[in-house]
Write an enzyme that holds these catalytic residues in place. Structure first.
Site, PDB file in Angstrom:
ATOM      1  N   GLY A  39       0.837  -1.210   0.000  1.00  0.00           N
ATOM      2  CA  GLY A  39       0.000   0.000   0.000  1.00  0.00           C
ATOM      3  C   GLY A  39       0.866   1.252   0.000  1.00  0.00           C
ATOM      4  NE  ARG A 100      -2.024  -4.573  -1.163  1.00  0.00           N
ATOM      5  CZ  ARG A 100      -1.579  -3.930  -0.074  1.00  0.00           C
ATOM      6  NH1 ARG A 100      -0.472  -4.329   0.492  1.00  0.00           N
ATOM      7  NH2 ARG A 100      -2.244  -2.903   0.429  1.00  0.00           N
ATOM      8  CG  ASP A 131       3.114  -6.639   7.535  1.00  0.00           C
ATOM      9  OD1 ASP A 131       2.648  -6.072   6.527  1.00  0.00           O
ATOM     10  OD2 ASP A 131       2.418  -7.323   8.310  1.00  0.00           O
ATOM     11  CB  THR A 154       2.924   0.763   6.301  1.00  0.00           C
ATOM     12  OG1 THR A 154       1.596   0.454   6.705  1.00  0.00           O
ATOM     13  CG2 THR A 154       3.839   0.550   7.487  1.00  0.00           C
ATOM     14  CG  ASP A 156      -1.439  -0.511   8.045  1.00  0.00           C
ATOM     15  OD1 ASP A 156      -2.326   0.326   7.799  1.00  0.00           O
ATOM     16  OD2 ASP A 156      -1.252  -1.534   7.357  1.00  0.00           O
ATOM     17  CG  ASP A 158       1.648  -2.930  10.395  1.00  0.00           C
ATOM     18  OD1 ASP A 158       2.566  -2.255   9.902  1.00  0.00           O
ATOM     19  OD2 ASP A 158       0.967  -3.727   9.730  1.00  0.00           O
ATOM     20  NE  ARG A 200      -1.997  -5.129   5.853  1.00  0.00           N
ATOM     21  CZ  ARG A 200      -2.371  -5.374   4.599  1.00  0.00           C
ATOM     22  NH1 ARG A 200      -3.116  -6.391   4.320  1.00  0.00           N
ATOM     23  NH2 ARG A 200      -1.988  -4.584   3.631  1.00  0.00           N
TER      24      ARG A 200
HETATM   25  O1  F6P Z   1      -1.246  -1.618   4.644  1.00  0.00           O
HETATM   26  C1  F6P Z   1      -1.872  -0.438   4.274  1.00  0.00           C
HETATM   27  C2  F6P Z   1      -3.352  -0.651   4.071  1.00  0.00           C
HETATM   28  O2  F6P Z   1      -3.925   0.606   3.737  1.00  0.00           O
HETATM   29  C3  F6P Z   1      -4.100  -1.284   5.238  1.00  0.00           C
HETATM   30  O3  F6P Z   1      -4.376  -0.358   6.265  1.00  0.00           O
HETATM   31  C4  F6P Z   1      -5.322  -1.823   4.543  1.00  0.00           C
HETATM   32  O4  F6P Z   1      -5.850  -2.901   5.254  1.00  0.00           O
HETATM   33  C5  F6P Z   1      -4.793  -2.269   3.212  1.00  0.00           C
HETATM   34  O5  F6P Z   1      -3.589  -1.539   2.999  1.00  0.00           O
HETATM   35  C6  F6P Z   1      -5.726  -2.028   2.058  1.00  0.00           C
HETATM   36  O6  F6P Z   1      -5.148  -2.582   0.921  1.00  0.00           O
HETATM   37  P1  F6P Z   1      -5.606  -2.272  -0.566  1.00  0.00           P
HETATM   38  O7  F6P Z   1      -5.173  -0.875  -0.917  1.00  0.00           O
HETATM   39  O8  F6P Z   1      -4.908  -3.297  -1.382  1.00  0.00           O
HETATM   40  O9  F6P Z   1      -7.089  -2.379  -0.583  1.00  0.00           O
END
Ligand code: F6P
Length: 351
Positions: A39, A100, A131, A154, A156, A158, A200
């Site tokens: 992300g 990803r 992570d 990130t 998050d 985390d 997350r």
């Molecule tokens: O890891 C960053 C994040 O924004 C999380 O907070 C969230 O769960 C996830 O990515 C959302 O992913 P995507 O953008 O692939 O929907």
């Protein structure tokens, strides 16, 4: 002046061993690749800029790799100069794009990625991401003996071994501003709002934005594992005498998410005027705050310094305002523990 230390397996910083001015040091690494993965987060561009400039300052060549690990697999690689990163410090997102990558999860994909690195004579990699990205980076580094340094990018917050991550402060401020707006309407209508934020499986965004926005409560996975937080709030009469209430909910299967929690309240208290707002991806966008720009700049320069000190497979972290090297294994070990002090601050300040 760069102060630096390494944290041990228990997250305890080892004593400071040196203090120095950043300068060009002889290193076996003549050329680095940089990519952003997972992300996006505000401040990634500031990090790309700092890594690029520090590498060139140190006499290294720099290659931008587009679309994260996927770009490495499919050879989307371009040499960067100092002006490739001009005027990006203020931009949200990532100029390198992100993805990803499924391909990189396979051995064949990683082999192709390695061959592309060799094609460009890239000796080492800087990976900016969360992570999942650092896990992939660690596997790749071990498989092909490539020096990799990670930057925690990130929203998050985390990752272990660092007090904060690139993008977290901006996201926190974005949530706080959204909450301030929602409070206006919640107060006018005397409503109860459940506001869902990202993170997350980590409750830091929800907890700290609850404190910053004066919310009545935060429902986070770390606590929901042990107890039914909503039941507890209802037992305590969480609307109390207030004419509006705001509850921050961290997205997660463990909390159940804002929708489910709101439905439960509506079933139990049909007279409550309940609304749900899911902030979603707007939390990831926007120009980075000064704090994130400075953090990203410090970490980006520290990444090049780390290579010069022959560090590999470490994430650059920050603890008590000092740069630290955190082994990947430690950084991604498990979910971060939530601070009891912050929980107490929210509990007391929201009575
Ligand atoms: O890891 C960053 C994040 O924004 C999380 O907070 C969230 O769960 C996830 O990515 C959302 O992913 P995507 O953008 O692939 O929907």
């Amino acid at each position: 002046m760069i102060f630096c230390c390494i944290v041990d397996e228990n997250n305890v910083p080892l004593p400071l061993t040196f203090t120095r001015i950043f300068k060009h040091m002889e290193s076996n690494i003549k050329s680095i690749g940089i990519l952003t993965s997972g992300g996006d987060s505000p401040g990634m561009n500031a990090a790309i800029r700092a890594v690029t400039r520090a590498a060139i300052f140190s006499g290294m060549r720099v290659y931008g790799i587009y679309r994260g690990f996927r770009g490495l697999v499919f050879n989307e690689i371009e040499e960067f100069q100092t002006n490739s990163v001009s005027n990006i410090i203020k931009q949200g997102g990532t100029i390198l794009k992100t993805a990803r990558s499924e391909e990189f999860k396979t051995v064949e994909g990683r082999k192709r990625a390695y061959e592309n690195l060799k094609k460009h004579n890239i000796d080492a990699l800087v990976v900016i991401g969360g992570d999942g990205s650092l896990t992939g980076a660690g596997i790749f580094a071990n498989e092909f003996n490539i020096p990799v340094v990670g930057l925690p990018g990130t929203i998050d917050n985390d990752l272990n071994g660092t007090d904060t991550t690139i993008g977290y402060d901006t996201a926190l401020n974005t949530i706080m501003e959204s909450m301030d707006r929602l409070r206006d309407t919640a107060t006018s209508h005397e409503r109860l709002f459940f506001v869902e934020v990202m993170g997350r499986n980590c409750g830091y965004l929800a907890l700290n934005s609850a404190i910053a926005s004066g919310a009545e409560a935060a429902i986070i996975p770390e606590i929901s594992i042990e107890k039914d937080q909503l039941a507890e709030l209802i037992d305590q009469g969480f609307r109390k005498s207030k004419n509006s209430s705001m509850v921050l909910v961290a997205e997660s299967e463990v909390t159940g998410g804002a929708m489910k929690l709101a439905e439960r309240v509506k079933r139990q208290y049909p007279s409550y005027d309940v609304r749900v707002t899911i902030l979603g991806h707007l939390q990831r966008g926007g120009s980075p705050t000064a704090e994130d720009r400075i953090l990203a700049s410090r970490m980006g320069i520290a990444a090049i310094q780390a290579f010069q000190e022959n560090q590999r497979n470490v994430m650059i972290g920050i603890r008590e305002n000092e740069i630290v090297y955190v082994p990947f294994k430690r950084a991604i070990k498990k979910e971060r523990e939530i601070s009891d002090e912050l929980l107490e601050v929210l509990r007391i300040s929201s009575i």
